[in-house]
Design a protein around this motif. Structure first.
Motif: not given
Length: 309
Positions: A208-225, A264-272
């Motif tokens: 079954p799909k995880e049911k989010p709550g306290r201590g769960s991970i919302h998203h991962l952000a990867l770096r771009v310039n 799965i939620l991915f974010e792409l985020a700038t360094d600055g």
């Protein structure tokens, strides 16, 4: 792609969260802000002395958050890098003294490892990086953890999914990750071969799909310039068949959000521009910082937040 930028989780209690990540893990609270999409809740950031991209652990405080029901189609574990095996011995003893749930020192994906959980059940693992020099990291001057044993970067992030290839193909074919190891039910990928600071392990689990709550991970952000690169990535994501948020100005960085076919939620985020855009290094995380578009609501926002310190 430059590896991991930050990773964001849910917490039920900001005060307890603040205690664990500052006083136990020895990180610095580098930004005390609010969820820009819902300013009634805190958004807390922990990292090195200056909030360098690549280490930041961030938390949205949701007081009504229930217990996480673990399952598939979720980001399920965070790797954190320490310098060497002696550091793992230090942390094992520290966890014993502070009653932190942890394993014995073992092995994980070819590295010596110490698994542990925070007070809300968030799964993490300390990994022996075996590096002599730590680039682009500034030790936390106020931490009681000695400099030589401090956590200096995010390492292997584990994602558990129902359909392995959906997520692996996105990482490989679009984001340019390389497969470095493959088993019957997992694939290990790196954004640059040999670097653990952008490593992702995708595991397959029919459940079954995880049911989010306290201590769960919302998203991962990867770096771009920068924002120019972000615009290119936005087009690439759309051409790949995914729906994106478009570029979102988070003031401290610019971002794009997209979900893969497993959800799965991915974010792409700038360094600055970074967390010092509105604070000195010494002031980081001390006061409530708001992006300019929320500054006019400061009085109302502060009245609805419980003080952390």
């Amino acid at each position: 792609m430059k590896g991991h930028h930050h990773i964001s989780m849910l917490t039920k209690n900001g005060k307890q969260n603040n205690h664990f990540y500052q006083n136990i893990l020895g990180l610095k609270r580098v930004k005390k802000s609010v969820n820009q999409d819902d300013p009634s809740m805190y958004h807390l950031f922990y990292g090195d002395e200056v909030g360098s991209p690549g280490l930041d652990l961030t938390f949205f405080e949701i007081p009504i958050a229930g217990k996480t029901k673990r399952g598939t189609n979720a980001i399920t574990q965070i790797g954190l890098l320490v310098r060497d095996y002696d550091s793992l011995l230090y942390w094992q003893k520290r966890f014993e003294n502070l009653n932190v749930k942890h394993s014995e020192i073992t092995n994980y994906m070819g590295q010596h490892a110490l698994f542990f959980e925070d007070h809300e059940g968030l799964r993490m693992v300390l990994l022996n990086s075996e590096v002599a020099e730590v680039p682009a990291w500034q030790p936390v001057s106020t931490s009681e953890v000695p400099k030589e044993h401090q956590i200096f970067a995010m390492g292997t992030v584990e994602i558990t999914v129902r359909y392995l290839n959906h997520t692996v193909n996105l990482l490989k074919d679009l984001f340019g990750f390389a497969v470095v190891e493959q088993g019957s039910d997992f694939v290990r990928l790196q954004h640059m071969e040999g670097l653990r600071t952008g490593e992702i392990v995708v595991k397959e689990l029919e459940a079954p799909k995880e049911k989010p709550g306290r201590g769960s991970i919302h998203h991962l952000a990867l770096r771009v310039n920068d924002q120019d690169e972000l615009m290119v990535w936005n087009e690439k994501l759309i051409n790949y068949g995914l729906t994106t948020s478009g570029i979102v100005d988070r003031f401290y960085f610019q971002s794009i959000y997209a979900r893969d076919k497993n959800g799965i939620l991915f974010e792409l985020a700038t360094d600055g521009p970074g967390f010092t855009v509105d604070s000195t290094v010494e002031e980081l995380g001390q006061k409530l910082d708001l992006p300019p578009f929320l500054e006019g609501q400061r009085e109302t926002i502060e009245a609805n937040l419980e003080p952390l310190d």
